[in-house]
Design a protein around this motif. Structure first.
Motif, short mmCIF file in Angstrom:
data_model
loop_
_atom_site.label_atom_id
_atom_site.label_comp_id
_atom_site.label_asym_id
_atom_site.label_seq_id
_atom_site.Cartn_x
_atom_site.Cartn_y
_atom_site.Cartn_z
N VAL A 191 0.83 -1.20 0.00
CA VAL A 191 0.00 0.00 0.00
C VAL A 191 0.87 1.25 0.00
O VAL A 191 2.04 1.22 0.43
CB VAL A 191 -0.94 0.03 1.22
N ALA A 192 0.29 2.33 -0.50
CA ALA A 192 0.95 3.63 -0.51
C ALA A 192 0.36 4.51 0.58
O ALA A 192 -0.70 4.22 1.13
CB ALA A 192 0.78 4.30 -1.88
N VAL A 193 1.07 5.59 0.89
CA VAL A 193 0.55 6.55 1.85
C VAL A 193 -0.80 7.08 1.37
O VAL A 193 -0.98 7.39 0.19
CB VAL A 193 1.55 7.72 2.04
N ASP A 194 -1.76 7.14 2.28
CA ASP A 194 -3.12 7.64 2.02
C ASP A 194 -3.98 6.70 1.20
O ASP A 194 -5.11 7.03 0.85
CB ASP A 194 -3.10 9.03 1.33
N GLN A 195 -3.49 5.50 0.91
CA GLN A 195 -4.34 4.51 0.25
C GLN A 195 -5.39 4.03 1.23
O GLN A 195 -5.12 3.81 2.41
CB GLN A 195 -3.51 3.34 -0.25
N LEU A 196 -6.61 3.84 0.77
CA LEU A 196 -7.71 3.43 1.64
C LEU A 196 -7.48 2.02 2.17
O LEU A 196 -7.26 1.09 1.40
CB LEU A 196 -9.03 3.50 0.87
N LEU A 197 -7.52 1.90 3.51
CA LEU A 197 -7.32 0.60 4.15
C LEU A 197 -8.63 -0.10 4.45
O LEU A 197 -8.81 -1.27 4.14
CB LEU A 197 -6.53 0.77 5.45
N LEU A 198 -9.56 0.60 5.09
CA LEU A 198 -10.83 0.00 5.49
C LEU A 198 -11.85 1.10 5.77
O LEU A 198 -11.50 2.27 5.93
CB LEU A 198 -10.68 -0.88 6.72
N SER A 230 -4.14 4.86 4.80
CA SER A 230 -2.90 4.37 5.38
C SER A 230 -2.00 5.54 5.76
O SER A 230 -1.81 6.46 4.96
CB SER A 230 -2.17 3.47 4.39
N PRO A 231 -1.41 5.49 6.95
CA PRO A 231 -0.49 6.57 7.36
C PRO A 231 0.91 6.40 6.79
O PRO A 231 1.75 7.27 6.96
CB PRO A 231 -0.49 6.44 8.88
N GLY A 253 -2.46 7.44 15.34
CA GLY A 253 -3.83 7.80 14.97
C GLY A 253 -3.96 9.20 14.46
O GLY A 253 -5.06 9.72 14.43
N SER A 254 -2.87 9.86 14.03
CA SER A 254 -2.97 11.24 13.60
C SER A 254 -3.63 11.40 12.25
O SER A 254 -3.83 12.51 11.79
CB SER A 254 -1.56 11.88 13.58
N VAL A 255 -3.97 10.29 11.58
CA VAL A 255 -4.66 10.38 10.30
C VAL A 255 -5.99 11.10 10.45
O VAL A 255 -6.35 11.93 9.64
CB VAL A 255 -4.90 8.96 9.73
N VAL A 256 -6.71 10.80 11.52
CA VAL A 256 -8.02 11.41 11.73
C VAL A 256 -7.99 12.39 12.89
O VAL A 256 -8.61 13.42 12.86
CB VAL A 256 -9.09 10.33 11.98
N GLY A 257 -7.26 12.09 13.91
CA GLY A 257 -7.19 12.97 15.08
C GLY A 257 -6.07 12.52 15.98
O GLY A 257 -5.74 11.34 16.05
N GLU A 258 -5.42 13.45 16.65
CA GLU A 258 -4.28 13.11 17.51
C GLU A 258 -4.73 12.22 18.65
O GLU A 258 -5.75 12.48 19.29
CB GLU A 258 -3.67 14.40 18.06
#
Length: 385
Positions: free
Chosen positions: A29-36, A49-50, A90-95
């Motif tokens: 997977v690449a950075v920011d690719q949708l995981l789930l 993905s982070p 978890g910083s993808v959505v919130g710290e």
């Protein structure tokens, strides 16, 4: 190895249910690719993905409940990527803070059988194997053993019940949140319901019932502010606080196929009828599309349930803490009425006001309901909004 954990989705959301995986073990997977995709009580959220890397393991199956901070994906990172070995916070959505002590072998994914979803299931390997053989979901069993441990007898009883009645439906997302909220309300609130009706014989068939109800609640709060606000009661420590709020932020119960939502229509007293209608339409559209922001589902100071739009005359609406009151409106119906000694066929709107008797007196609730009825019975050309 690096773990991507369920990030803090904000607004008090402590867990989420896995809806669909978009990757599998072995995928690069690449950075920011949708995981789930996961479902909260508010919306469907897609998690990217982070980091870049190879997925070595996906934790959980669709339908499983995952608590904030629990692992979702284990990565073997590419050589050119960040190899510091730090866990994703978890910083993808919130710290989200990361605990100092790592306990990778002790995470739990799955729905618990109490209000604390995701609680650890106490079961021995042999009983777990029996559950797999009988196709029994141990997450739905209440253990009868010591300290809540699930026994072989518990599993066999559940298996017989599944054979006789079919497997039970695991509550997820909105319905799970509704069950928790209703249990909380039942445990904390002292509810009393008043019933009455408003004479709406003068209403046209095109009358916007929802907007009239919103305006009437605003009139009721103006006359009796004691029902608009929040009550926090800790009976164990004898600490109780009532906070009356000047701005009326009205929770609007919205029925959907996924379950009950209660988005908040802000500052209803200062808005025109057209603005209220536009706001209601926008909230309902966002709810049904599952795109409503979590912040728009919080902060109500009083609630309206217009169940009469479907069916029903009277009800006992549930007050959800910290609010103190909810007005239920039934179906407009024709009935014989009397005025000036003359009998005529009129129309009435049934009303049910439930209030928390810890914070609101019967007199305050009665005066509030009287003010609501007075507003509903006004002629349209006499309404000054």
């Amino acid at each position: 190895m690096r773990y991507f954990r369920l990030p803090d989705l904000g607004e008090g959301l402590a867990d989420a249910d896995i809806v669909e995986w978009h990757v599998k073990a072995g995928d690069t997977v690449a950075v920011d690719q949708l995981l789930l995709s996961v479902e909260t009580a508010k919306a469907i959220v897609e998690l990217p993905s982070p980091c870049a890397g190879v997925v070595s393991h996906c934790f959980g199956e669709p339908g499983d409940t995952v608590n904030t901070g629990e692992p979702l994906v284990e990565f073997v990172q590419d050589e050119g990527s960040d190899t510091t070995g730090r866990e994703d916070n978890g910083s993808v959505v919130g710290e989200m803070p990361v605990a100092r002590e790592r306990s990778e072998d002790h995470f739990v994914i799955g729905q618990g059988n109490s209000l604390n979803a995701g609680a650890r299931v106490r079961v021995t390997p042999s009983v777990r194997a029996l559950a797999r053989r009988l196709n029994v979901d141990i997450q739905q069993i209440s253990g009868s053993g010591l300290d809540g441990r699930i026994t072989a007898d518990d599993v066999e009883k559940a298996g017989r019940l599944d054979q006789q009645l079919g497997q039970g439906e695991r509550l997820t997302g909105v319905r799970k949140s509704m069950a928790r909220t209703m249990a909380l309300a039942h445990a904390q609130v002292v509810p009393v319901t008043l019933f009455d009706e408003a004479d709406v014989s003068h209403w046209e068939t095109t009358e916007d019932v929802s907007v009239r109800l919103v305006q009437a609640i605003a009139a009721g709060c103006a006359a009796v502010p004691d029902l608009n606000g929040w009550f926090h009661g800790d009976e164990q420590h004898q600490q109780m606080t009532r906070r009356l709020i000047s701005q009326i932020d009205l929770g609007i119960a919205v029925d959907t196929e996924q379950g009950l939502f209660v988005p908040v229509l802000r500052d209803v007293a200062s808005r025109s009828a057209d603005d209220l209608r536009a706001g209601l339409d926008r909230l309902k559209a966002d709810v049904r599309a599952r795109t409503i922001p979590p912040r728009e589902m919080q902060g109500a100071t009083i609630t309206l349930s217009n169940y009469g739009a479907i069916a029903g005359r009277y009800g006992t609406p549930v007050v959800v803490p910290p609010t103190m009151a909810i007005l239920g409106a039934g179906r407009v119906l024709e009935k014989p009425l009397c005025a000036m000694g003359e009998l005529f066929a009129g129309k009435v709107l049934p009303l049910s006001l439930t209030f928390d008797h810890r914070a609101v007196t019967g007199g305050e609730a009665s005066r509030f309901l009287a003010a609501v009825i007075t507003d509903l019975q006004k002629e349209p050309d006499l309404i000054d909004r």
